[in-house]
Design a protein around this motif. Structure first.
Motif, PDB file in Angstrom:
ATOM      1  N   ALA A 145      99.677  70.622 -14.293  1.00  0.00           N
ATOM      2  CA  ALA A 145     100.310  70.666 -12.971  1.00  0.00           C
ATOM      3  C   ALA A 145     101.555  69.785 -12.914  1.00  0.00           C
ATOM      4  N   ASN A 146     101.523  68.649 -13.617  1.00  0.00           N
ATOM      5  CA  ASN A 146     102.695  67.767 -13.634  1.00  0.00           C
ATOM      6  C   ASN A 146     103.916  68.448 -14.231  1.00  0.00           C
ATOM      7  N   LEU A 147     103.697  69.339 -15.195  1.00  0.00           N
ATOM      8  CA  LEU A 147     104.810  69.966 -15.906  1.00  0.00           C
ATOM      9  C   LEU A 147     105.183  71.343 -15.365  1.00  0.00           C
ATOM     10  N   SER A 148     104.275  71.944 -14.595  1.00  0.00           N
ATOM     11  CA  SER A 148     104.500  73.335 -14.187  1.00  0.00           C
ATOM     12  C   SER A 148     105.723  73.499 -13.297  1.00  0.00           C
ATOM     13  N   ASP A 149     106.082  72.449 -12.542  1.00  0.00           N
ATOM     14  CA  ASP A 149     107.247  72.570 -11.658  1.00  0.00           C
ATOM     15  C   ASP A 149     108.405  71.698 -12.129  1.00  0.00           C
ATOM     16  N   ARG A 150     108.342  71.252 -13.396  1.00  0.00           N
ATOM     17  CA  ARG A 150     109.410  70.414 -13.933  1.00  0.00           C
ATOM     18  C   ARG A 150     110.468  71.259 -14.637  1.00  0.00           C
ATOM     19  N   GLU A 151     111.703  70.750 -14.611  1.00  0.00           N
ATOM     20  CA  GLU A 151     112.752  71.344 -15.424  1.00  0.00           C
ATOM     21  C   GLU A 151     112.623  70.770 -16.835  1.00  0.00           C
ATOM     22  N   LEU A 152     112.425  71.658 -17.801  1.00  0.00           N
ATOM     23  CA  LEU A 152     112.159  71.229 -19.172  1.00  0.00           C
ATOM     24  C   LEU A 152     113.184  71.800 -20.140  1.00  0.00           C
ATOM     25  N   TRP A 153     113.502  71.005 -21.144  1.00  0.00           N
ATOM     26  CA  TRP A 153     114.243  71.530 -22.284  1.00  0.00           C
ATOM     27  C   TRP A 153     113.245  72.181 -23.234  1.00  0.00           C
ATOM     28  N   VAL A 154     113.511  73.422 -23.630  1.00  0.00           N
ATOM     29  CA  VAL A 154     112.649  74.114 -24.588  1.00  0.00           C
ATOM     30  C   VAL A 154     113.528  74.767 -25.653  1.00  0.00           C
ATOM     31  N   LEU A 155     112.907  75.147 -26.744  1.00  0.00           N
ATOM     32  CA  LEU A 155     113.623  75.829 -27.816  1.00  0.00           C
ATOM     33  C   LEU A 155     114.045  77.222 -27.353  1.00  0.00           C
ATOM     34  N   PRO A 156     115.027  77.830 -28.014  1.00  0.00           N
ATOM     35  CA  PRO A 156     115.481  79.169 -27.604  1.00  0.00           C
ATOM     36  C   PRO A 156     114.466  80.250 -27.935  1.00  0.00           C
ATOM     37  N   GLU A 157     114.683  81.428 -27.376  1.00  0.00           N
ATOM     38  CA  GLU A 157     113.802  82.558 -27.638  1.00  0.00           C
ATOM     39  C   GLU A 157     113.759  82.860 -29.130  1.00  0.00           C
ATOM     40  N   GLY A 158     112.581  83.295 -29.585  1.00  0.00           N
ATOM     41  CA  GLY A 158     112.389  83.566 -31.007  1.00  0.00           C
ATOM     42  C   GLY A 158     111.598  82.476 -31.698  1.00  0.00           C
ATOM     43  N   HIS A 159     111.466  81.307 -31.045  1.00  0.00           N
ATOM     44  CA  HIS A 159     110.668  80.216 -31.590  1.00  0.00           C
ATOM     45  C   HIS A 159     109.280  80.236 -30.946  1.00  0.00           C
ATOM     46  N   CYS A 160     108.248  80.222 -31.772  1.00  0.00           N
ATOM     47  CA  CYS A 160     106.885  80.255 -31.243  1.00  0.00           C
ATOM     48  C   CYS A 160     106.579  79.051 -30.359  1.00  0.00           C
ATOM     49  N   PHE A 161     107.145  77.910 -30.703  1.00  0.00           N
ATOM     50  CA  PHE A 161     106.831  76.712 -29.919  1.00  0.00           C
ATOM     51  C   PHE A 161     107.313  76.868 -28.481  1.00  0.00           C
ATOM     52  N   ARG A 162     108.391  77.587 -28.278  1.00  0.00           N
ATOM     53  CA  ARG A 162     108.869  77.867 -26.921  1.00  0.00           C
ATOM     54  C   ARG A 162     107.798  78.624 -26.139  1.00  0.00           C
ATOM     55  N   SER A 163     107.262  79.687 -26.759  1.00  0.00           N
ATOM     56  CA  SER A 163     106.239  80.495 -26.087  1.00  0.00           C
ATOM     57  C   SER A 163     105.014  79.649 -25.750  1.00  0.00           C
ATOM     58  N   GLN A 164     104.641  78.761 -26.664  1.00  0.00           N
ATOM     59  CA  GLN A 164     103.458  77.933 -26.430  1.00  0.00           C
ATOM     60  C   GLN A 164     103.677  76.944 -25.288  1.00  0.00           C
ATOM     61  N   VAL A 165     104.865  76.354 -25.229  1.00  0.00           N
ATOM     62  CA  VAL A 165     105.155  75.404 -24.154  1.00  0.00           C
ATOM     63  C   VAL A 165     105.164  76.111 -22.800  1.00  0.00           C
ATOM     64  N   LEU A 166     105.833  77.259 -22.736  1.00  0.00           N
ATOM     65  CA  LEU A 166     105.894  77.990 -21.463  1.00  0.00           C
ATOM     66  C   LEU A 166     104.508  78.479 -21.048  1.00  0.00           C
ATOM     67  N   SER A 167     103.693  78.859 -22.032  1.00  0.00           N
ATOM     68  CA  SER A 167     102.330  79.280 -21.728  1.00  0.00           C
ATOM     69  C   SER A 167     101.527  78.119 -21.144  1.00  0.00           C
ATOM     70  N   TYR A 168     101.654  76.940 -21.759  1.00  0.00           N
ATOM     71  CA  TYR A 168     100.918  75.779 -21.267  1.00  0.00           C
ATOM     72  C   TYR A 168     101.369  75.392 -19.866  1.00  0.00           C
ATOM     73  N   CYS A 169     102.681  75.453 -19.639  1.00  0.00           N
ATOM     74  CA  CYS A 169     103.223  75.062 -18.333  1.00  0.00           C
ATOM     75  C   CYS A 169     103.063  76.156 -17.290  1.00  0.00           C
ATOM     76  N   ARG A 170     102.485  77.288 -17.712  1.00  0.00           N
ATOM     77  CA  ARG A 170     102.269  78.425 -16.807  1.00  0.00           C
ATOM     78  C   ARG A 170     103.572  78.877 -16.172  1.00  0.00           C
ATOM     79  N   SER A 171     104.566  78.946 -17.018  1.00  0.00           N
ATOM     80  CA  SER A 171     105.897  79.356 -16.551  1.00  0.00           C
ATOM     81  C   SER A 171     106.336  80.572 -17.333  1.00  0.00           C
ATOM     82  N   GLY A 172     106.648  81.645 -16.640  1.00  0.00           N
ATOM     83  CA  GLY A 172     107.095  82.848 -17.337  1.00  0.00           C
ATOM     84  C   GLY A 172     108.491  82.722 -17.896  1.00  0.00           C
TER      85      GLY A 172
END
Length: 321
Positions: free
Chosen positions: A188-215
């Motif tokens: 919940a702390n991260l779900s509404d935060r502005e985050l730096w993430v890796l660009p599309e094509g990186h699996c870690f990006r998908s995992q972070v967005l999945s955890y943060c429940r952000s599409g």
């Protein structure tokens, strides 16, 4: 059709052209001149009585007849390699081994096992390439890789996966962030935060967005950043701009004061990245694969320690949207 004069070298050259879609790049990969490679491929076409490539197209296209022929060439080359292994009759791992590794694992995992593995198995010739997950899957299917080190599970048809370890994710926060007063950071702390993430094509990006429940990613101040470097994300957070999520091994490489002051573990269920070795189910380099998997598992285990209780492995290939 005169198959008696067909050579394995000609088959390798044709397969290289099919893989690269370029006679020049294929020649560079095979360490021969372009004219020499072109001449041998042309000779092969004459012996087979068929045109393998449409040279008028850029990149070079494989003809319908060529696609069927090259698929069989791959089988011949695989069986030839297998014959060499049988004749050698030696249980020691040896020979050329092509390993793909995703960019988010290369800087932290390769240094853990590469030197001890090479010293323990001097007869293995490792060829390592940084590739994205989709590229590893494609190259394994095309038999141009022996294995891929990636975030798993991938559930890709025709591939086998060997889990080697589980890496926790942690929050990396800017100085003065209120979340630094907490022992752990929640979803919940991260779900509404502005985050730096890796660009599309990186699996870690998908995992972070999945955890943060952000599409979709919400970059700080609307800045669209295309960088595959965790160091870049860390540097931006250090300026006070946004926050990010890091793999545990990346966080371990930070100076002690940064780990103490800026890194916070994530609350249960702790998001985990499963690290696995992916191979084709028909792969022939089993001895090398088993030795490599054992080496990575041993040294990765030392670096990560036991898997944290209450962890949850995140899917690396969830679509964005």
């Amino acid at each position: 059709m005169d198959l008696e004069q067909v050579t394995l070298t000609q088959l390798r050259y044709a397969v290289a052209v099919e893989q690269t879609r370029s006679f020049r790049t294929a020649a560079e990969r095979c360490h021969v001149s372009q004219s020499g490679l072109s001449m041998q491929v042309q000779k092969l076409e004459e012996l087979l009585g068929t045109v393998l490539f449409d040279r008028s197209k850029k990149p070079v296209l494989v003809t319908e007849e060529g696609a069927r022929a090259i698929a069989q060439m791959r089988e011949i080359l695989r069986e030839t390699e297998r014959l060499g292994q049988i004749v050698a009759g030696d249980d020691a791992p040896a020979g050329r081994y092509r390993l793909g590794i995703i960019p988010t694992l290369a800087p932290t995992v390769l240094p853990l096992f590469l030197d001890p593995f090479v010293k323990a198995h001097p007869r293995v010739e490792l060829f390592i390439e940084e590739l994205k997950t989709e590229e590893i899957i494609e190259r394994l299917a095309a038999d141009t890789l022996d294995a891929g080190l990636a975030a798993t599970p991938l559930h890709a048809p025709g591939l086998s996966e060997t889990p080697l370890g589980h890496e926790a994710m942690v929050a990396y926060l800017p100085e003065g962030d209120p979340l630094l007063d907490r022992k752990t950071v929640t979803q919940a702390n991260l779900s509404d935060r502005e985050l730096w993430v890796l660009p599309e094509g990186h699996c870690f990006r998908s995992q972070v967005l999945s955890y943060c429940r952000s599409g979709q990613a919400r970059p700080p101040r609307g800045v669209q950043l295309e960088s595959g470097s965790f160091e870049t994300l860390i540097g931006l957070v250090d300026t006070g701009l946004g926050a990010t999520v890091l793999p545990a091994l990346v966080a371990q490489g930070l100076p002690p004061d940064k780990r103490r002051d800026r890194v916070r573990p994530l609350a249960r269920p702790i998001p985990l990245r499963e690290i696995g070795l992916v191979t084709s189910r028909t792969q022939l380099r089993r001895r090398v694969t088993e030795s490599l998997a054992a080496a990575i598992r041993e040294h990765l285990g030392r670096a990560l320690g036991p898997s944290p209780p209450g962890g949850s492995v995140l899917d690396p290939l969830l679509p964005e949207g």
